[in-house]
Write an enzyme that holds these catalytic residues in place. Structure first.
Site, PDB file in Angstrom:
ATOM      1  N   LYS A  54       2.657  19.361 -77.954  1.00  0.00           N
ATOM      2  CA  LYS A  54       2.293  19.273 -76.671  1.00  0.00           C
ATOM      3  C   LYS A  54       3.187  20.505 -76.064  1.00  0.00           C
ATOM      4  O   LYS A  54       2.507  21.328 -75.091  1.00  0.00           O
ATOM      5  CB  LYS A  54       2.821  17.856 -75.744  1.00  0.00           C
ATOM      6  CG  LYS A  54       1.915  16.892 -76.211  1.00  0.00           C
ATOM      7  CD  LYS A  54       2.530  15.550 -75.764  1.00  0.00           C
ATOM      8  CE  LYS A  54       1.419  14.242 -76.301  1.00  0.00           C
ATOM      9  NZ  LYS A  54       1.976  13.083 -76.085  1.00  0.00           N
ATOM     10  N   GLN A  98       6.949   9.903 -73.497  1.00  0.00           N
ATOM     11  CA  GLN A  98       6.292   9.642 -75.104  1.00  0.00           C
ATOM     12  C   GLN A  98       6.700   8.175 -75.578  1.00  0.00           C
ATOM     13  O   GLN A  98       7.748   7.795 -75.445  1.00  0.00           O
ATOM     14  CB  GLN A  98       6.971  10.795 -75.883  1.00  0.00           C
ATOM     15  CG  GLN A  98       6.403  10.444 -77.433  1.00  0.00           C
ATOM     16  CD  GLN A  98       4.919  11.306 -77.001  1.00  0.00           C
ATOM     17  OE1 GLN A  98       4.476  12.091 -76.599  1.00  0.00           O
ATOM     18  NE2 GLN A  98       4.012  10.016 -77.910  1.00  0.00           N
ATOM     19  N   ASP A 121       0.007  11.611 -67.749  1.00  0.00           N
ATOM     20  CA  ASP A 121      -0.901  10.663 -68.791  1.00  0.00           C
ATOM     21  C   ASP A 121      -2.097   9.938 -68.140  1.00  0.00           C
ATOM     22  O   ASP A 121      -2.815   9.412 -68.898  1.00  0.00           O
ATOM     23  CB  ASP A 121       0.329   9.558 -69.641  1.00  0.00           C
ATOM     24  CG  ASP A 121       0.544  10.223 -70.802  1.00  0.00           C
ATOM     25  OD1 ASP A 121      -0.270  11.084 -71.498  1.00  0.00           O
ATOM     26  OD2 ASP A 121       1.354   9.953 -71.406  1.00  0.00           O
TER      27      ASP A 121
END
Ligand code: NAP
Length: 288
Positions: A54, A98, A121
């Site tokens: 990412k 995460q 997200d």
């Protein structure tokens, strides 16, 4: 007939280019680039790889990426304090925590500290609610967004199509079912308690497998010519295996997203798109 194999890697590269161009336009007058803060807590090796990928993709697209690595034995309170501070930081456009977090940490308490305006997200209940209401949302979960983008760029007609989604998780199955519904597809959601699963799946013009059971979907689940999206990723003997038995399905389907190289690369590209969308919305340059 043999299915067209959908090249998610190529589509994701194209998308990242488009995002980089938009970022360059946004920063051409000296404005700061969109910025993404990522919190990685714990020693999960797969999470470390995802976060590294990412970060690389963000930097290549011109998105500012900052990584926060609280120690693996952090408390829930410590993570809550960190995420609240990131959320209050005006220089940050998007936050991603995460998952999974270490066992001693309450993930809901931590995730609740990300406001919808910084929800990179797309997991926040407000943003999910917008999607469920059928309104355009600024952000949405990356994996289902990536599936929709693969469908669109393949030129498949969604209006009036029949879609079957196998899986009802909050991050894949449910949001993609909502996205397909919003695109005028008629959608059935299946799960582990569904009776006559193969028969239901054979009605689908678009079949999405988001199960996590390697090679479960063979040709007996597939209507000839269907667009089959394989979201599954299960590590097996050092390789990643999808939910679709490619050898069996490829001669029957019209399109097939492979594993690896199908949906997977799209997820990171969509995270960057979400971050850009949040940055534009926070600067009043797009509809909130
Ligand atoms: P999940 O939360 O475990 O959900 C799996 C779903 O599959 C559940 O709804 C479950 O039904 C259903 N299911 C399990 N066994 C079944 C069966 N025999 N018949 C019919 N349905 C069955 O998983 P997830 O987070 O949605 O992820 C699904 C897969 O996608 C995993 O392999 C994951 O690694 C992968 N994934 C890939 C990406 C990517 O970027 N490529 C991103 C996210 C996830 P119940 O609800 O009844 O239990």
């Amino acid at each position: 007939m043999s299915a067209t194999i959908v090249d998610g890697k190529a589509v994701a590269a194209e998308l990242r280019e488009e995002i980089a161009t938009q970022v360059a336009a946004l920063t051409s007058d000296g404005s700061p680039p969109p910025s993404l803060a990522v919190v990685l807590c714990g020693d999960d090796p797969a999470s470390a790889i995802y976060v590294r990928n990412k970060g690389r993709a963000a930097e290549r697209a011109g998105v500012r990426f900052t990584l926060h690595r609280p120690p693996a034995d952090s408390t829930t309170d410590a993570l809550v304090a960190l995420v609240r501070a990131l959320d209050a930081d005006e220089t940050i456009d998007g936050i991603l925590v995460q998952l999974p977090l270490p066992a001693q940490i309450d993930p809901d308490a931590v995730m609740a500290c990300i406001t919808p305006e910084k929800d990179a997200d797309g997991f926040h209940p407000y943003n999910f609610g917008r999607l469920a209401e059928g309104h355009p949302a600024v952000v949405a979960p990356g994996t289902p967004l990536g599936c929709m983008e693969l469908l669109r760029r393949s030129g498949v007609a969604l209006r009036g199509s029949r879609a079957v989604v196998i899986g009802r998780s909050a991050i894949v199955g449910r949001p993609i079912a909502l996205m397909l519904t919003n695109a005028d597809s008629t959608v059935t959601i299946c799960h582990s308690r569904t009776r006559d699963l193969a028969e239901t799946c054979r009605e689908a013009d678009i079949l999405v497998a988001a199960i996590g059971r390697p090679r479960m979907i063979d040709a007996s689940y597939v209507k000839p010519g269907a667009f089959v999206i394989d979201v599954g990723t299960t590590p097996e003997d050092g390789v990643v295996v999808g939910d679709v038995d490619r050898e069996s399905v490829e001669p029957v389907a019209g399109w097939l997203t492979p594993v690896p190289g199908g949906v997977g690369p799209m997820t990171i590209a969509m995270l960057l798109r979400n971050t850009l969308a949040l940055a534009l919305a926070r600067r009043g340059l797009a509809r909130v």
